[in-house]
Enzyme design. Structure first.
Site, PDB file in Angstrom:
ATOM      1  N   ALA A   1       0.804  -1.239   0.000  1.00 15.14           N
ATOM      2  CA  ALA A   1       0.000   0.000   0.000  1.00 15.14           C
ATOM      3  C   ALA A   1       0.832   1.281   0.000  1.00 15.14           C
ATOM      4  O   ALA A   1       0.268   2.374   0.098  1.00 15.14           O
ATOM      5  CB  ALA A   1      -1.012   0.024   1.143  1.00 15.14           C
ATOM      6  N   ALA A   2       2.155   1.191  -0.130  1.00 17.77           N
ATOM      7  CA  ALA A   2       2.984   2.417  -0.155  1.00 17.77           C
ATOM      8  C   ALA A   2       2.569   3.313  -1.322  1.00 17.77           C
ATOM      9  O   ALA A   2       2.436   4.530  -1.172  1.00 17.77           O
ATOM     10  CB  ALA A   2       4.465   2.064  -0.272  1.00 17.77           C
ATOM     11  N   GLY A   3       2.351   2.696  -2.477  1.00 18.20           N
ATOM     12  CA  GLY A   3       1.950   3.474  -3.654  1.00 18.20           C
ATOM     13  C   GLY A   3       0.593   4.150  -3.447  1.00 18.20           C
ATOM     14  O   GLY A   3       0.382   5.273  -3.897  1.00 18.20           O
ATOM     15  N   ASP A   4      -0.308   3.472  -2.748  1.00 22.43           N
ATOM     16  CA  ASP A   4      -1.629   4.062  -2.490  1.00 22.43           C
ATOM     17  C   ASP A   4      -1.512   5.228  -1.503  1.00 22.43           C
ATOM     18  O   ASP A   4      -2.158   6.262  -1.675  1.00 22.43           O
ATOM     19  CB  ASP A   4      -2.591   2.996  -1.934  1.00 22.43           C
ATOM     20  CG  ASP A   4      -2.904   1.922  -2.971  1.00 22.43           C
ATOM     21  OD1 ASP A   4      -2.787   2.204  -4.179  1.00 22.43           O
ATOM     22  OD2 ASP A   4      -3.252   0.803  -2.572  1.00 22.43           O
TER      23      ASP A   4
HETATM   24  P1  ADP Z   1       4.215   0.894  -5.629  1.00 24.20           P
HETATM   25  O1  ADP Z   1       3.764   0.240  -4.360  1.00 24.20           O
HETATM   26  O2  ADP Z   1       3.076   1.500  -6.407  1.00 24.20           O
HETATM   27  O3  ADP Z   1       5.150   0.090  -6.483  1.00 24.20           O
HETATM   28  P2  ADP Z   1       6.520   2.304  -4.602  1.00 24.20           P
HETATM   29  O4  ADP Z   1       7.016   1.025  -4.038  1.00 24.20           O
HETATM   30  O5  ADP Z   1       7.352   2.980  -5.622  1.00 24.20           O
HETATM   31  O6  ADP Z   1       5.034   2.186  -5.147  1.00 24.20           O
HETATM   32  O7  ADP Z   1       6.323   3.287  -3.362  1.00 24.20           O
HETATM   33  C1  ADP Z   1       5.659   4.534  -3.446  1.00 24.20           C
HETATM   34  C2  ADP Z   1       6.424   5.572  -2.656  1.00 24.20           C
HETATM   35  O8  ADP Z   1       6.471   5.190  -1.272  1.00 24.20           O
HETATM   36  C3  ADP Z   1       7.876   5.748  -3.091  1.00 24.20           C
HETATM   37  O9  ADP Z   1       7.984   6.713  -4.141  1.00 24.20           O
HETATM   38  C4  ADP Z   1       8.530   6.259  -1.799  1.00 24.20           C
HETATM   39  O10 ADP Z   1       8.341   7.652  -1.644  1.00 24.20           O
HETATM   40  C5  ADP Z   1       7.730   5.520  -0.709  1.00 24.20           C
HETATM   41  N1  ADP Z   1       8.445   4.286  -0.328  1.00 24.20           N
HETATM   42  C6  ADP Z   1       8.259   3.042  -0.831  1.00 24.20           C
HETATM   43  N2  ADP Z   1       9.140   2.159  -0.289  1.00 24.20           N
HETATM   44  C7  ADP Z   1       9.893   2.878   0.578  1.00 24.20           C
HETATM   45  C8  ADP Z   1      10.991   2.559   1.455  1.00 24.20           C
HETATM   46  N3  ADP Z   1      11.492   1.327   1.513  1.00 24.20           N
HETATM   47  N4  ADP Z   1      11.520   3.581   2.206  1.00 24.20           N
HETATM   48  C9  ADP Z   1      11.019   4.834   2.137  1.00 24.20           C
HETATM   49  N5  ADP Z   1      10.013   5.185   1.325  1.00 24.20           N
HETATM   50  C10 ADP Z   1       9.448   4.234   0.562  1.00 24.20           C
END
Ligand code: ADP
Length: 299
Positions: free
Chosen positions: A244-247
Site C-alpha cells: 500500500a505504499a503506492g496508495d
Molecule cells: P508501488 O507500491 O506503487 O510500487 P513504490 O514502491 O514505488 O510504489 O512506493 C511509493 C512511494 O512510497 C515511493 O515513491 C517512496 O516515496 C515511498 N516508499 C516506498 N518504499 C519505501 C521505502 N522502503 N523507504 C522509504 N520510502 C518508501
C-alpha cells in the site's frame, strides 16, 4: 492546512482482501491447513480514497460494491475513515474480492475477482457533478476503461485536475491521455506504457504533461513539459511492510496538489506518506494520517 480541505474524488475499485497465511502455498488440486486468516477492505480505489481522507482531503469515493456482506464492510470502512460514500453504487451480486495466499517466506499467490467493480460502467449525472465540483480527480485502472475515460473527460469539462495512477498497466487510449494532467506510475508500469526495457521519461512526457515515477526506497522522480526534472529522495525509515505504499503516496499527492502546493513540494510530502506507510505492517490499515505524514516531512 487551509481552512477548507481540498475536495478529492476517487473513481475506482473497492475489494475485500481475504488473506490466508500458511507454511507453504498449496499445489494445484491440493488442500493444506493454513495458519492465520485476515480480512481487510482493499482495492486501489478504496485504498487511495482512505489515504486521501487520512491525509486531510474531503474525499468522495465513486465506484461499486456488491450486495453481499463484504460490500457492507467495505462501505463501513470507507465511512469510518472519513470517505463520503453517498454516490457509491451497490450492484446486485458479489463485491470485488482478492483471494491472497501468503507463505512463510512472504511469497504469495493472488486471484482477484472484480465482481461489482466490473459493473461500474458509465457515469450518472450525480457522479459527473461530483467530479466537476472537486479540486482533484484520482483514478486507477481496476475499473472498466470506459469509466476512467468518462471520469477524466468530466474532470476536463469541469476544470478539475486529473491524476491517473496507471496501475495495473494496460493500454492507454489517446482520448484518455489527452485528459490526464498528471500520471503516477511505478517503474514496471512506466516501462509497460512506453513499451521499452528501460525508463523513458521523455517517452512518458510525449503522452502526458506531468509525470511522477515512484521508485520504492529510492524515492520518486518528477518531470514535466515545462522542463522541470527532479529526483526527490525517499525518507529513510525502518521498513516493516511495503504493501500500500503506492496508495499512500498517490492519495497524499492528490491532497497536496489540491491544496495548491507546488508539485515538487507535493511529491516530497507524498514521499513522506509512502515512508510512513512502509513503517507499519498491513494494507489499508497502515495508511498514514496527516499528523504521521507531517511528522516525517518536518523532521
Ligand atoms: P508501488 O507500491 O506503487 O510500487 P513504490 O514502491 O514505488 O510504489 O512506493 C511509493 C512511494 O512510497 C515511493 O515513491 C517512496 O516515496 C515511498 N516508499 C516506498 N518504499 C519505501 C521505502 N522502503 N523507504 C522509504 N520510502 C518508501
Amino acid at each position: 492546512m487551509a481552512s477548507s480541505p481540498p475536495r478529492i474524488v476517487v473513481a475506482g475499485s473497492a475489494n475485500m482482501d481475504l488473506v490466508g497465511l500458511a507454511e507453504r502455498l498449496p499445489l494445484p488440486g491440493e488442500t493444506i491447513l493454513g495458519d492465520d486468516f485476515v480480512m481487510t477492505p482493499g482495492g486501489k480505489g478504496a485504498n487511495q480514497a482512505i489515504a486521501a481522507a487520512r491525509a486531510g482531503g474531503a474525499c468522495t469515493m465513486l465506484g461499486a460494491i456488491g450486495s453481499d456482506a463484504f460490500g457492507v464492510t467495505i462501505k463501513a470502512r470507507l465511512n469510518a475513515s472519513g470517505v463520503d460514500t453517498e454516490c457509491l453504487r451497490t450492484s446486485y451480486g458479489s463485491s470485488g474480492v482478492a483471494v491472497i495466499m501468503v507463505d512463510r517466506a512472504g511469497e504469495n499467490s493472488i486471484m482477484v475477482s472484480p465482481g461489482a467493480n466490473s459493473t461500474f460502467a458509465g457515469l450518472s449525472a450525480a457522479e459527473t457533478a461530483v467530479i466537476a465540483e472537486s479540486d482533484v480527480l484520482l483514478c486507477q485502472q481496476e475499473i472498466p476503461g470506459e469509466t476512467v475515460l468518462a471520469a477524466a473527460q468530466a474532470a476536463r469539462e469541469g476544470g478539475t485536475r486529473m491524476i491517473l495512477n496507471a496501475a495495473p498497466a494496460r493500454e492507454l487510449p489517446p482520448e484518455l491521455l489527452e485528459a490526464v494532467d498528471l500520471l503516477v506510475v511505478n517503474e514496471v508500469e512506466a516501462m509497460a506504457i512506453t513499451g521499452s526495457e528501460r525508463l523513458d521519461m521523455p517517452g512518458l512526457l510525449a503522452l502526458v504533461p506531468r509525470v511522477v515515477l515512484t521508485m520504492g526506497g529510492s524515492g520518486s522522480w518528477y518531470a514535466d513539459r515545462d522542463g522541470r526534472d527532479e529526483r526527490i529522495p525517499a525518507f529513510r525509515v525502518a521498513v516493516a511492510d511495503t504493501t500500500a505504499a503506492g496508495d499512500a503516496f498517490t492519495g497524499a499527492l492528490a491532497v497536496a496538489w489540491g491544496e495548491g502546493r507546488d508539485l515538487l513540494d507535493a511529491v516530497r510530502w507524498a514521499n513522506a506518506a509512502g515512508a510512513a506507510c512502509v513503517r507499519k505492517v498491513g494494507a489499508s490499515n497502515s495508511l498514514p494520517s496527516r499528523a504521521d505524514i507531517d511528522a516525517l516531512y518536518y523532521a
